[in-house]
Design a protein around this motif. Structure first.
Motif, short mmCIF file in Angstrom:
data_model
loop_
_atom_site.label_atom_id
_atom_site.label_comp_id
_atom_site.label_asym_id
_atom_site.label_seq_id
_atom_site.Cartn_x
_atom_site.Cartn_y
_atom_site.Cartn_z
N GLU A 150 -5.26 -0.99 -7.43
CA GLU A 150 -6.24 -0.58 -6.92
C GLU A 150 -6.23 0.46 -5.98
OE1 GLU A 150 -7.45 -4.10 -4.25
OE2 GLU A 150 -7.16 -5.30 -6.29
N THR A 154 0.81 -1.39 -0.09
CA THR A 154 0.31 0.16 0.15
C THR A 154 0.78 0.85 0.18
OG1 THR A 154 -1.70 -1.30 0.60
CG2 THR A 154 -2.09 1.48 1.03
N THR A 183 -3.69 7.33 -2.61
CA THR A 183 -3.50 6.20 -1.57
C THR A 183 -4.10 4.18 -2.40
OG1 THR A 183 -3.47 6.66 -0.40
CG2 THR A 183 -3.05 4.76 -0.21
N ILE A 243 -3.41 0.38 -3.87
CA ILE A 243 -2.69 -1.01 -3.05
C ILE A 243 -1.92 -1.53 -4.78
CG2 ILE A 243 -3.26 -3.36 -2.69
CD1 ILE A 243 -5.50 -2.40 -0.93
N THR A 289 -7.49 2.64 -3.00
CA THR A 289 -8.31 2.52 -1.84
C THR A 289 -8.49 4.01 -0.59
OG1 THR A 289 -7.62 1.62 0.55
CG2 THR A 289 -5.75 2.69 -0.75
N GLU A 290 -8.88 3.86 0.32
CA GLU A 290 -8.94 4.79 1.06
C GLU A 290 -7.53 5.42 1.04
OE1 GLU A 290 -8.58 1.74 3.93
OE2 GLU A 290 -10.42 1.36 2.56
#
Length: 153
Positions: A125, A38, A99, A101, A127-128
């Motif tokens: 992906e 991440t 952010t 992944i 992400t938050e």
């Protein structure tokens, strides 16, 4: 002959998927693959592709092919940062401040330095937003590596 899409359903057994093992940027080493991490995108710079002349006998009838978009992105986490090479639709996901992944990423060597990349077997992906701040003073792409051949005597 028709077969069922999932053989494990026919036998009554299920295969357990492995949980991803997330690594930190400082743990990346040259020539390794299969990393899941991440990261936060710090900077994204599009790379101007080199235009090549059409090869004789190619199907493009003398028209140069449209180059695919490429961007070099500085990404990182709380342990360090590294350059990421984004290609095609990956460029749209890698915006500064996002952010993401990275799944099944690999380390490519470019002019003796490490670059992170995700090929067709990997995935990016969104992400938050992460709560960490990127440690920009530990840039792994600034470390230059040299391949040394060891001869057995």
């Amino acid at each position: 002959m028709a077969t069922t899409g999932n053989a494990s359903v026919a036998t009554g057994t299920t295969t357990a998927k492995r949980k991803p093992v997330f690594v930190k940027v400082e743990q990346l080493k040259p020539g390794t693959t299969g990393h899941t991490l991440t990261v936060k995108v710090v900077d994204s710079n599009p790379v101007v592709p080199v235009t090549r002349k059409a090869r004789p006998g190619s199907s493009s009838m003398g028209r140069p092919s449209k180059p695919s978009p490429i961007a070099e992105c500085l990404i990182g986490d709380e342990t360090g940062c590294i350059l990421f090479t984004a290609r095609n639709e990956q460029v749209d996901l890698m915006k500064p401040g996002e952010t993401v992944i990275l799944r099944n990423s690999r380390i490519d060597m470019y002019k003796g330095t490490m670059r992170l990349g995700v090929d067709k077997w990997g995935r990016i992906e969104a992400t938050e937003p992460a709560s960490f701040t990127v440690k920009e003073d530990n840039n792994l792409s600034l470390v230059e590596y040299e391949l040394i051949n060891v001869n057995d005597q």
